[in-house]
Scaffold this active site. Structure first.
Site, PDB file in Angstrom:
ATOM      1  N   LYS A 112      47.424   8.563  11.677  1.00  0.00           N
ATOM      2  CA  LYS A 112      48.416   7.619  12.184  1.00  0.00           C
ATOM      3  C   LYS A 112      49.397   7.195  11.101  1.00  0.00           C
ATOM      4  CE  LYS A 112      45.993   5.978  16.222  1.00  0.00           C
ATOM      5  NZ  LYS A 112      45.504   4.895  17.048  1.00  0.00           N
ATOM      6  N   LYS A 195      44.019  16.924  21.021  1.00  0.00           N
ATOM      7  CA  LYS A 195      43.552  16.019  22.082  1.00  0.00           C
ATOM      8  C   LYS A 195      44.741  15.404  22.816  1.00  0.00           C
ATOM      9  CE  LYS A 195      43.304  11.442  20.084  1.00  0.00           C
ATOM     10  NZ  LYS A 195      42.742  10.131  20.229  1.00  0.00           N
ATOM     11  N   LYS A 198      48.420   9.425  23.379  1.00  0.00           N
ATOM     12  CA  LYS A 198      49.675   8.761  23.718  1.00  0.00           C
ATOM     13  C   LYS A 198      50.734   8.992  22.644  1.00  0.00           C
ATOM     14  CE  LYS A 198      48.500   4.203  21.914  1.00  0.00           C
ATOM     15  NZ  LYS A 198      47.040   4.190  21.710  1.00  0.00           N
TER      16      LYS A 198
HETATM   17  N1  AQP Z   1      41.913  12.888  24.692  1.00  0.00           N
HETATM   18  C1  AQP Z   1      40.869  12.071  24.790  1.00  0.00           C
HETATM   19  N2  AQP Z   1      39.697  12.540  25.280  1.00  0.00           N
HETATM   20  C2  AQP Z   1      38.617  11.715  25.382  1.00  0.00           C
HETATM   21  N3  AQP Z   1      38.642  10.406  25.057  1.00  0.00           N
HETATM   22  C3  AQP Z   1      39.788   9.893  24.574  1.00  0.00           C
HETATM   23  N4  AQP Z   1      40.153   8.640  24.167  1.00  0.00           N
HETATM   24  C4  AQP Z   1      41.457   8.661  23.773  1.00  0.00           C
HETATM   25  N5  AQP Z   1      41.957   9.899  23.922  1.00  0.00           N
HETATM   26  C5  AQP Z   1      40.958  10.690  24.410  1.00  0.00           C
HETATM   27  C6  AQP Z   1      39.263   7.482  24.184  1.00  0.00           C
HETATM   28  O1  AQP Z   1      39.908   6.425  24.859  1.00  0.00           O
HETATM   29  C7  AQP Z   1      39.374   5.180  24.386  1.00  0.00           C
HETATM   30  C8  AQP Z   1      40.467   4.165  24.180  1.00  0.00           C
HETATM   31  O2  AQP Z   1      41.244   4.560  23.098  1.00  0.00           O
HETATM   32  P1  AQP Z   1      42.216   3.613  22.315  1.00  0.00           P
HETATM   33  O3  AQP Z   1      42.521   2.389  23.028  1.00  0.00           O
HETATM   34  O4  AQP Z   1      41.752   3.530  20.909  1.00  0.00           O
HETATM   35  O5  AQP Z   1      43.434   4.486  22.411  1.00  0.00           O
HETATM   36  P2  AQP Z   1      43.807   5.533  21.392  1.00  0.00           P
HETATM   37  O6  AQP Z   1      42.645   6.175  20.714  1.00  0.00           O
HETATM   38  O7  AQP Z   1      44.798   4.830  20.563  1.00  0.00           O
HETATM   39  O8  AQP Z   1      44.406   6.528  22.448  1.00  0.00           O
HETATM   40  P3  AQP Z   1      45.177   7.726  21.992  1.00  0.00           P
HETATM   41  O9  AQP Z   1      45.989   8.230  23.085  1.00  0.00           O
HETATM   42  O10 AQP Z   1      44.214   8.650  21.351  1.00  0.00           O
HETATM   43  O11 AQP Z   1      46.117   7.014  20.963  1.00  0.00           O
HETATM   44  P4  AQP Z   1      46.711   7.574  19.659  1.00  0.00           P
HETATM   45  O12 AQP Z   1      47.767   8.495  20.114  1.00  0.00           O
HETATM   46  O13 AQP Z   1      47.242   6.332  19.037  1.00  0.00           O
HETATM   47  O14 AQP Z   1      45.605   8.242  18.907  1.00  0.00           O
HETATM   48  C9  AQP Z   1      38.607   5.508  23.108  1.00  0.00           C
HETATM   49  O15 AQP Z   1      37.211   5.439  23.388  1.00  0.00           O
HETATM   50  C10 AQP Z   1      38.996   6.930  22.806  1.00  0.00           C
HETATM   51  O16 AQP Z   1      37.956   7.648  22.173  1.00  0.00           O
END
Ligand code: AQP
Length: 332
Positions: A112, A195, A198
């Site tokens: 990040k 993966k 977002k």
């Molecule tokens: N692709 C994925 N497959 C399975 N699980 C996933 N999670 C996120 N992406 C996947 C799970 O969603 C939960 C909430 O995550 P968060 O609120 O921490 O969101 P995040 O990780 O910021 O979501 P993103 O889309 O992965 O964000 P960025 O792009 O910022 O990295 C967690 O339990 C996570 O494991």
């Protein structure tokens, strides 16, 4: 009964399919068997710059989506992280127990911060995993239902719980990750080597649950598939098709083998058309239910207020034990 704790960020507005299949779906199931605490982690959200009005409305939106997904406030405790100040308080203690090098090894921070430009990343983004440690330990959680990308943070949580217990005496339950193999990592529809996320996915690779169902159907139909024609689960050689099969299987309850049988002699197009319908059938009522909760903010806020009260009772008890163990003089 055993405890679970998990959280989700309110940053993106809509949850994406990876959030739902990797995490939220398990949350719904676990409220039946566990003493379950689920939180919208707004403190985590400000580790990247946020517009205040959007953060406020996205926090309600996240709660509405969790209820729409099937969380039942009679069966679980649903709350907003900033309503329970103990999270930030315990995080400070955990910050002081964590080595700088240890925190530097967290891969999510590396990803990040490099996306942001390392110099512009906040110290809050750096200590994000340590706040997460506090989230989990405050509730003495036995298990933490998350996607694979969170495994390293749960390891850190275990290490810090053991370190605290070793130094100050038994205080915290050492939690285990609850990660389901089939849905631990949902992949980007356009690039099945990364993966679904977002921030890293392109719009075509990312399924947001609150998008127009028609747009969602289109994304499924234009998902990248693999060379060859055979519909077979093979994550290494057929990552695109395997991802679609995992999604299909989880949303319908049909086994992977059953789906492979169903599509013998049929092309990728048939699978994608059917999956696009499955997806539309899933997102359409989800959007409607989310909207119903949003239309009644008083009910939503009162669910969150009750949740915060229940959460605080547990969190305050754990924090006061931790304060005493560390040696803080009690306030008279
Ligand atoms: N692709 C994925 N497959 C399975 N699980 C996933 N999670 C996120 N992406 C996947 C799970 O969603 C939960 C909430 O995550 P968060 O609120 O921490 O969101 P995040 O990780 O910021 O979501 P993103 O889309 O992965 O964000 P960025 O792009 O910022 O990295 C967690 O339990 C996570 O494991």
């Amino acid at each position: 009964s055993p405890r679970v704790l998990s959280g989700i960020q309110p940053t993106a507005g809509s949850f994406h399919l990876g959030n739902y299949l990797g995490a939220v779906r398990q949350w719904v199931a676990l409220q039946e068997t566990h003493d379950a605490f689920y939180t919208v982690v707004d403190l985590h959200a400000i580790t990247l710059p946020q517009d205040p009005a959007e953060l406020r409305s996205n926090t309600r939106l996240a709660a509405a989506q969790l209820l729409a997904a099937g969380l039942d406030p009679e069966r679980c405790t649903l709350f907003v992280q900033s309503h329970v100040p103990e999270h930030a308080q315990l995080a400070w203690i955990m910050n002081c127990l964590t080595g700088f090098g240890e925190a530097s090894r967290m891969t999510q921070f590396k990803d990040k911060s490099s996306r942001q430009g390392a110099d512009r990343a906040s110290v809050g983004l750096f200590t994000y995993p340590i706040l997460q440690v506090a989230d989990i330990l405050l509730y003495q959680a036995n298990e933490v239902p998350v996607g694979e990308d969170q495994r390293q943070h749960i390891e850190l949580t275990r290490d810090l719980a053991e370190r605290f217990n070793g130094r100050f005496g038994q205080t915290f339950t050492v939690p285990a990750p609850h990660i389901l193999k089939e849905t631990a990592k949902i992949y980007d529809l356009q690039d099945p080597s990364i993966k679904m996320s977002k921030s890293a996915s392109t719009p075509k690779g990312l399924i947001n649950l609150l998008d127009e169902p028609k747009a969602t159907a289109k994304k499924v139909k234009s998902a990248v598939t693999d060379t060859g024609t055979e519909i077979r689960y093979d994550a290494e050689n057929k990552p695109g098709i395997s991802n679609l099969l995992s999604i299909y299987s989880t949303l319908t309850g049909a086994g992977i083998e059953e789906l492979e049988q169903k599509y013998v002699g049929k092309g990728y197009g048939a699978l994608k058309t059917d999956l696009s319908e499955v997806m539309v059938d899933f997102v359409t009522p989800f959007r409607e239910r989310t909207q119903q909760y949003l239309d009644d903010p008083e009910t939503l806020d009162s669910i969150l207020a009750k949740g915060a009260e229940k959460a605080r009772a547990v969190a305050a008890e754990t924090l006061s034990q931790a304060y005493e163990k560390v040696g803080f003089l009690p306030a008279k």
